[in-house]
Every structure is written in structure tokens, then in C-alpha cells.
Scaffold this active site. Sequence first.
Site, PDB file in Angstrom:
ATOM      1  N   GLY A 120      33.229  31.222  40.821  1.00 38.66           N
ATOM      2  CA  GLY A 120      32.248  31.260  39.738  1.00 38.66           C
ATOM      3  C   GLY A 120      32.453  30.100  38.798  1.00 38.66           C
ATOM      4  CG  ASP A 145      28.341  39.335  32.217  1.00 37.69           C
ATOM      5  OD1 ASP A 145      27.088  39.279  32.227  1.00 37.69           O
ATOM      6  OD2 ASP A 145      29.050  38.611  32.927  1.00 37.69           O
TER       7      ASP A 145
HETATM    8  P1  ADP Z   1      33.013  36.051  37.403  1.00 40.50           P
HETATM    9  O1  ADP Z   1      33.344  35.843  35.971  1.00 40.50           O
HETATM   10  O2  ADP Z   1      33.181  34.833  38.234  1.00 40.50           O
HETATM   11  O3  ADP Z   1      31.668  36.711  37.586  1.00 40.50           O
HETATM   12  P2  ADP Z   1      34.089  38.505  38.511  1.00 40.50           P
HETATM   13  O4  ADP Z   1      35.209  39.288  37.915  1.00 40.50           O
HETATM   14  O5  ADP Z   1      32.725  39.090  38.366  1.00 40.50           O
HETATM   15  O6  ADP Z   1      34.153  37.042  37.907  1.00 40.50           O
HETATM   16  O7  ADP Z   1      34.414  38.280  40.014  1.00 40.50           O
HETATM   17  C1  ADP Z   1      33.569  37.515  40.849  1.00 40.50           C
HETATM   18  C2  ADP Z   1      33.329  38.221  42.162  1.00 40.50           C
HETATM   19  O8  ADP Z   1      34.552  38.453  42.829  1.00 40.50           O
HETATM   20  C3  ADP Z   1      32.709  39.590  41.989  1.00 40.50           C
HETATM   21  O9  ADP Z   1      31.325  39.520  41.962  1.00 40.50           O
HETATM   22  C4  ADP Z   1      33.208  40.338  43.188  1.00 40.50           C
HETATM   23  O10 ADP Z   1      32.382  40.088  44.302  1.00 40.50           O
HETATM   24  C5  ADP Z   1      34.568  39.721  43.438  1.00 40.50           C
HETATM   25  N1  ADP Z   1      35.625  40.545  42.835  1.00 40.50           N
HETATM   26  C6  ADP Z   1      36.161  40.405  41.611  1.00 40.50           C
HETATM   27  N2  ADP Z   1      37.126  41.315  41.401  1.00 40.50           N
HETATM   28  C7  ADP Z   1      37.195  42.063  42.526  1.00 40.50           C
HETATM   29  C8  ADP Z   1      38.003  43.170  42.940  1.00 40.50           C
HETATM   30  N3  ADP Z   1      38.923  43.690  42.151  1.00 40.50           N
HETATM   31  N4  ADP Z   1      37.793  43.673  44.176  1.00 40.50           N
HETATM   32  C9  ADP Z   1      36.860  43.141  44.984  1.00 40.50           C
HETATM   33  N5  ADP Z   1      36.088  42.102  44.660  1.00 40.50           N
HETATM   34  C10 ADP Z   1      36.232  41.557  43.448  1.00 40.50           C
HETATM   35 MN    MN Z   2      30.920  38.580  37.509  1.00 38.60          MN
END
Ligand code: ADP
Ligand code: MN
Length: 515
Positions: free
Chosen positions: A261, A404
Amino acid sequence: MDPVGIAAASESGPGPAWQSKCPWGAPNTTSMSCSLADVMSEQLAKELQLEEENAAFPEVVAVAEGPFITGENIDTSSDLMLAQMLQMEFDREYDAQLRREERKINGDSKVSISFENYRKVHPYDSDSSEDEVDWQDTRHDPYKADKPTTTPRKGFVGKGKDITTKHDEVVCGRKNTARMENFAPEFQVGDGIGMDLKLSNQVFNALKQHAYSEERRSARLHEKKEHSTAEKAVDPKTRLLLYKMVNAGMLETITGCISTGKESVVFHAYGGKSATEDKVIPPECAIKVFKTTLNEFKNRDKYIKDDYRFKDRFSKLNPRKIIRMWAEKEMHNLTRMQNAGIPCPQVVMLKKHILVMSFIGQDQVPAPKLKDVTLSSEDMKKAYYQILNMMQQLYKECNLVHADLSEYNMLWHDGKVWLIDVSQSVEPTHPHGLEFLFRDCRNVSQFFQKGGVAEALNERELFNAVSGLNITADNEVDFQAEIEALEKMNEDHVQNHGKKLSMFSSDGDPPIYDE
Ligand code: ADP
Ligand code: MN
């Protein structure tokens, strides 16, 4: 900062046992992998030398942090990575030595000279070896060699007995040294380039041969395995930290990148064994690496700057530390949610800007986001009520607003919705907390109304249902205005009384909605 990670110091209350002990285990000082054997002898010599120097200048503390990379599971195919790590360690030692010499030369003299320009690590990063490194130093490189003087076509320069030819040993040697610059950038040639080092043709050719074969080898490796994408997504310092986690046995393997991201990179890993028996590391983990490139975070200031939990610290910190605070914030928020029983990843550990948590999904496949999954109308309705419930719990029990919340940050796993991505979550009394909540409500309402859930409240009803507030405006503009008025009232209260209202709610707790 606590070098063993601060998971143990997380929110009070009983956490899982594996949160309460040092996840790094005891320093392991056993042998290194074979590919490092050559370096070892040099390393040993350097260590001995350092020891001697330390004895000579006892006031100086040794800089090398922690045990050097050890263990049997070193991925020897990743020489580049190891080389970069060694280089990093070397650079720090070099700088420490420079500082020692600086001190020795300057002594008590009123006029002092500075070796600042010769330091290898950027001064901004070197105040503490614990700091993140940006690796974007574009300063003039003091180690770059001046252009080598060329020998004209005729094959010699000078006159009489001062004549030098292109075969002259000294000129040739210097040229060879300068030519090392043409080797692949990953090929570490040391700092000979900047010195008056004369490489004989024989040595140069051997080196060249080695550099080329290394280049081909690494290209082959690259084709074979895409593991390098995961490595390349993060800077060397982060890689070193990840590497240490694997090396300490906490993680079995880091398999690859799940998501890249703007602000974070998420990796999948298989959990390893914890150092002590009473800790349990989940079989599969997600590693969220907060990006250390600062500009990505500029527009997120408003979330953290006004969060009174972080207010005192914010002003005093350098930008790198602020990035760590995002990771820390996500950890605290997840812990709160976990304690309230909201389905969300469980915190495994936090190390600087890297958060390790349990993986939502199975066999390396992350659970789909709500936006990507097609649910039956029954499941859709179930999901809706679950989210309504979670939003209320989040507000009431965790004293948090997600900030968010949308179908992008909700995963569908095991027949229920899991909330993720809470680094930006704030308390409702945050100066913009209610506005964030209203935005969350709009996202959720719109998603479920479009998704055909007839029972879905509209955004204003949802807002009242979650917050327990009773804003009566029947249109969006007026509603928003009332929200802002409430926020202002709260801020005025802070101004006058020096503390926040404990809650906005004037008419008791929000009613808990259920199916
Ligand atoms: P960002 O700020 O980049 O949106 P996220 O925490 O939403 O960060 O994580 C990005 C992506 O990574 C999520 O949309 C999900 O698909 C995957 N992801 C994040 N944390 C997990 C988790 N604990 N288990 C599985 N997938 C995860
Ligand atoms: Mn996210």
C-alpha cells in the site's frame, strides 16, 4: 526504546502469554553460516582490534548492537542481503572509530576539526543506531574517486626521465581501482576507490571476473525465485529486522508480500517457536511494515497529532519516530479490540515500525476483503448486524472510532467479518473523531444498502446508533454541522478545563443493536 519490542508493555490487562516475554530470546553467539567464513576472520580481527581500542579509550562504549547475525537457517542464496547487512554493521563501526579519532585529535583544544563529512551513515540517522535508515542519502559522496588522468594516444606523458607510459604500474593501478566503480552496484568493493590504492592488473582481472560471475549468479537467482520482490519492498534496515525475527526462530519463514500500500507493506509468514514454552506464536502471521519514506505520512498528521494519547510525544519526535508511532498505535488499538472480543488480528509483537500479528486467512491465502467477496443475502445481512455491533463495541468498550472503515478494511473469514487496519483509529473525543465516525457510517451504510440489505440504517441513523448521540438533523449538511458543533464544544471544554469530556454521549450508553 526498548530493544526487545514493546509488546510486553502493551495495554494493561491480561494478554496472551506470548505477549509478556521477550520475543527475541537469548543472544545466540554460535557459529555463522559457511558463506561468511571469509568475512569471519576479518570480522574477528576487527573485533580484536576494537577491543584493544576500547581498552585504550575506555570512555567510549562499543557501538555494535546485539549479536551479529547467527544461526543455521541463513539463506545462503541471499549473499547480497548478507553483504548489505555486513556493510551496514561495518559502516557503523567505521563511524564509531572516526568519532574516536576525532576525539583523540581534538582533545581539549578550543579549536576542533570535524570528520563529519567522512562518516558513512547519514548524520540524521546516526544519532542512534536504533534509528531507521532512509537510504536516500543524496549528498556528495566523499568516497567517490576523482576522474583518473588519462594517458594520451601516444602512450606516454611527460618528458625525459619523468616519462610515464600507459603500462606504468602506478597509473595502471590507480586506473584499475577507479574501474572497480563499473562493477554492479551490489558488488561491494570497499572504500579503495577513494584511496590512493593501486590494484595490479592481475588482482583487478580476478576481481572483475568474480564481479561478473556474481552478477550472472544473482540474475539467475532472480529469475528462479520471486523471493526478491519481498526483499526489495523494504529497505535494508527493515530487512535486517525481519531477518532477525526469522533468525531468532520467532518466524519460520517469511513467504512473501500480501499487499503493498501507500503507507505499508504486508507480508505473510509462518510462525515459529517462541523462546519460552508459555508463549504461542500463531501458525500463520501477517507482518505489517510501515513505510519509512516520510512523505507518505504527511497527510496523516491530523489523525495522530491531535490524539491526546500521543500529543506530548508528537512534538518532540523526529519524523522517523512518528512512523513507529503508527505501528505502536495499531498495536494498542488492536489490543483494545481484542480485549473487547472484536474479531481482529491478534498482536504478536512490535519491533520499531514492524507489527507482527496473526494472519486472517489460511495457507498463505489472506481472507478476502468484503468488497471482493460475494455473499448470499443471508450472509450479507448477518455481516451487517455484526458490523453494527462491532462499531458500537469499538465506540463504547474500546473508546475508539475506526476512522478508515469500509469494505476495504473488513475481511470475510470463518463466516464472519474481521476488522483490520486500525493504525489511524482515534478516540471519539479526538477533535475530528465524530467526523471520522460519520464518514465510517456513510461507507458502511452505502455498502450494505447497495448490497441489498433492506434493514441497513442510513448513515445518520447509524451514527446515532453507534455514538448514542441524538442528532436530529434530517439532512446531511445540517447533521455534519451539528457534529462539528459538538466537536467544537469539546475543544472549548478542553481549553477551559484542561481535560476532555469523558464521552460525548448525553443520554447514556448507546443502545446495543442486535438481530
Ligand atoms: P493499508 O494501510 O496498506 O491499507 P492494511 O492493514 O489494510 O494496510 O493491510 C493491507 C492488506 O493486507 C489488507 O487489505 C489485507 O488484504 C492484508 N492484511 C493486512 N493484515 C492482515 C492480516 N492480519 N491477515 C491477513 N491479511 C492481512
Ligand atoms: Mn487497508
